[in-house]
Write a protein that holds these residues in place. Structure first.
Motif, short mmCIF file in Angstrom:
data_model
loop_
_atom_site.label_atom_id
_atom_site.label_comp_id
_atom_site.label_asym_id
_atom_site.label_seq_id
_atom_site.Cartn_x
_atom_site.Cartn_y
_atom_site.Cartn_z
N ILE A 241 0.84 -1.20 0.00
CA ILE A 241 0.00 0.00 0.00
C ILE A 241 0.88 1.25 0.00
CG2 ILE A 241 -1.83 1.26 1.19
CD1 ILE A 241 -2.73 -1.33 2.42
N PRO A 242 1.09 1.85 -1.15
CA PRO A 242 1.85 3.11 -1.21
C PRO A 242 1.01 4.28 -0.71
CG PRO A 242 1.76 1.99 -3.35
CD PRO A 242 0.72 1.38 -2.48
N ILE A 243 1.69 5.39 -0.45
CA ILE A 243 1.00 6.64 -0.12
C ILE A 243 1.18 7.57 -1.30
CG2 ILE A 243 0.85 8.58 1.46
CD1 ILE A 243 2.03 6.79 3.62
N ARG A 244 0.10 7.81 -2.01
CA ARG A 244 0.19 8.64 -3.20
C ARG A 244 0.27 10.11 -2.82
NH1 ARG A 244 -2.43 7.83 -8.98
NH2 ARG A 244 -0.31 7.09 -9.23
N GLY A 245 1.18 10.81 -3.49
CA GLY A 245 1.37 12.23 -3.24
C GLY A 245 0.35 13.08 -3.95
N ASN A 246 0.55 14.39 -3.93
CA ASN A 246 -0.41 15.33 -4.49
C ASN A 246 0.05 15.94 -5.81
OD1 ASN A 246 -2.08 15.05 -2.20
ND2 ASN A 246 -0.78 16.48 -1.07
#
Length: 399
Positions: A241-246
Motif C-alpha cells: 500500500i503506497p501513499i500517493r502524493g499530491n
C-alpha cells in the motif's frame, strides 16, 4: 521507503466488526478561482471558476461521493455506493479461466476492436481544451520532459463501447491533453463554454441520462482507460500500500493518501502498429507496464488477474480496470526496492510522514485507517480484492 504493508485478513476482520448484521451470499452469474455553492436541482456545483495560476489547490472536479450520487441518482441503490460509499458504477466482474470472480465475465471471450481514428473533443470544447491545458501547464500538473523539451502528452486508449452481448470492446487512440480537456475539468467554469460564463461540461454538455452516466458510445469525453492493481502475497495476505502524493492532476489538497499498489492511465507508444483486432492481453500488458514503472516488478514475478471493469463518477464515467497481482515475493522486500522504480516519485517516502500527519498513526496498520485516508481508487481496489480473497459479497451488483 515508499509504501506500507497491509493485511487483507485484518481488513476483513474490521469489515465484520463494522457490519455485524451483514448477510453474505454467493451471487449468480448474470481570472480567479473559488468554490461556488450551486444548489440548483440536478446540477453539480461549479468547483472552480475562471483562471488563477496561483491556485494549485482548488479542484477542477467534484470529489464528494454524496454530491455525485445526487447528480447520478440512479446509482443511489447500487452496491458501489450502498456497500462501500465509492464513486463507481456499472461494474462488471471479471475472471480469466478459473481465476478471478467465478461469476464474472471471462476476458478470454472478449474481442478488442481497435478503431484507427484519433479522438478529438467536439468543436464547442476547443477553447475550453486550450485553456485547460495552458492552465495545467502553469500549475505544473503536467510534467515537462527536459530532454525532449516537450510537455508530457502520452497516448492512451479511449474506451468507445463495451458490448457484453457481442463480447466486444471498442477502443480508439486519445492522449493526455484530451483527458485534461474533458474528464479532468468537468466542473470547472472556464468562461469559454458558451455565452454564459458559468457553464460547465458536466452540467451543460455531458448531462446525466435520467440520473445515469451517458453511454460510452455517445459520450463526448476522452474516457481514457485507467488501470489499477493490488499487489498481494496470497500466502501471507499482505498487501503493498503506497501513499500517493499530491503531484497528480486529480489529487486535491492534503498530505497524500493510501492508494492502490500501482495505477495510472493506460499508455502506449503511438509509433507502435496496433492490429485492428486484439485480445484482452493488450490491456494486461498496459497494467504490467504500470506495475514495472511504479513498483519495479517484472511480469514473471507475479500472476496478474483481472477482477473488474467499472466507471468512475468523479471523472464523468471514465472507465477503469481493476486487477490483482499475486506474488510469492516478500512484500517487505518489494516495499524496500520500489524506490528504484522509474515512477516512484508519485509516492511519498514514509520518512516524510511525521507525527503531525494524521496518517502517521496508521503507518503500521493502514487497513485500519478511515476511508477518507484512502484515494477512492485505492479504497475500491481493496474492497474488490477482499471480496475475491474471501468469496464474500462484492462492492458491486454481480447478477
Amino acid at each position: 521507503m515508499k509504501a506500507v504493508i497491509g493485511s487483507l485478513k485484518r481488513f476483513w476482520e474490521r469489515y465484520k466488526e463494522e457490519n455485524p448484521t451483514i448477510q453474505l451470499s454467493v451471487p449468480i452469474v448474470g481570472g480567479f478561482a473559488a468554490n461556488i455553492p450551486l444548489s440548483e436541482k440536478g446540477k453539480i456545483k461549479r468547483t472552480r471558476v475562471g483562471v488563477n495560476t496561483q491556485d494549485s489547490k482548488t479542484s477542477f472536479v467534484e470529489f464528494k461521493t454524496e454530491k455525485l450520487i445526487q447528480f447520478y441518482n440512479q446509482y443511489e441503490l447500487e452496491k458501489e455506493y450502498k456497500f462501500s460509499r465509492s464513486p463507481y458504477a456499472e461494474t462488471v466482474p471479471l475472471k480469466r479461466g478459473n481465476k478471478g470472480f467465478s461469476y464474472g465475465k471471462d476476458v478470454d471471450e472478449l474481442e478488442v476492436i481497435f478503431i484507427d481514428a484519433k479522438f478529438t473533443p467536439p468543436d464547442y470544447l476547443i477553447q475550453h481544451s486550450k485553456k485547460a491545458v495552458d492552465l495545467f501547464k502553469e500549475l505544473k500538473k503536467i510534467r515537462f520532459n527536459e530532454k525532449s523539451g516537450e510537455w508530457q502528452n502520452d497516448y492512451s486508449i479511449r474506451v468507445t463501447k463495451l458490448d457484453l452481448t457481442e463480447n466486444k470492446v471498442y477502443i480508439q487512440p486519445a492522449n493526455y491533453f484530451d483527458q485534461i480537456a474533458t474528464n479532468l475539468t468537468l466542473d470547472w467554469a472556464s468562461g469559454v463554454l458558451g455565452e454564459d460564463e458559468s457553464l460547465t461540461i458536466r452540467n451543460n454538455y455531458e448531462k446525466s441520462h435520467d440520473g445515469s452516466l451517458p453511454p460510452l458510445k455517445s459520450s463526448i469525453l476522452a474516457n481514457t482507460l485507467g488501470v489499477a492493481a493490488i499487489v498481494v502475497n496470497p500466502n501471507t495476505k499482505e498487501v503493498l500500500i503506497p501513499i500517493r502524493g499530491n503531484e497528480q492532476a486529480i489529487m486535491v489538497e492534503g498530505a497524500g493518501k493510501f492508494h492502490c499498489s500501482a495505477s495510472g492511465v493506460f499508455s502506449w507508444d503511438e509509433s507502435e502498429t496496433i492490429k485492428s483486432t486484439l485480445s484482452f492481453d493488450f490491456f494486461s500488458q498496459g497494467m504490467e507496464k504500470e506495475i514495472e514503472s511504479e513498483i519495479g516488478l517484472k511480469p514473471e514475478q507475479y500472476d496478474l488477474i483481472p477482477l473488474a471493469f467499472t466507471r468512475e463518477l468523479v471523472r464523468g464515467g471514465k472507465p477503469q480496470l481493476f486487477f490483482i497481482a499475486e506474488t510469492l515475493l516478500d512484500i517487505e522486500t518489494i516495499k524496500s526496492e520500489m524506490k528504484m522504480a522509474e515512477e516512484s516519485w508519485e509516492f511519498i517516502d514514509l520518512g516524510d510522514i511525521n507525527e503531525s500527519n494524521p496518517m502517521y498513526e496508521f503507518i503500521a496498520s493502514p487497513l485500519n485507517a478511515p476511508q477518507e485516508m484512502f484515494t477512492y481508487e485505492g479504497w475500491m481496489g481493496l474492497k474488490i480484492a477482499m471480496a475475491y480473497f474471501y468469496s464474500t459479497e462484492p462492492p458491486f451488483n454481480a447478477c
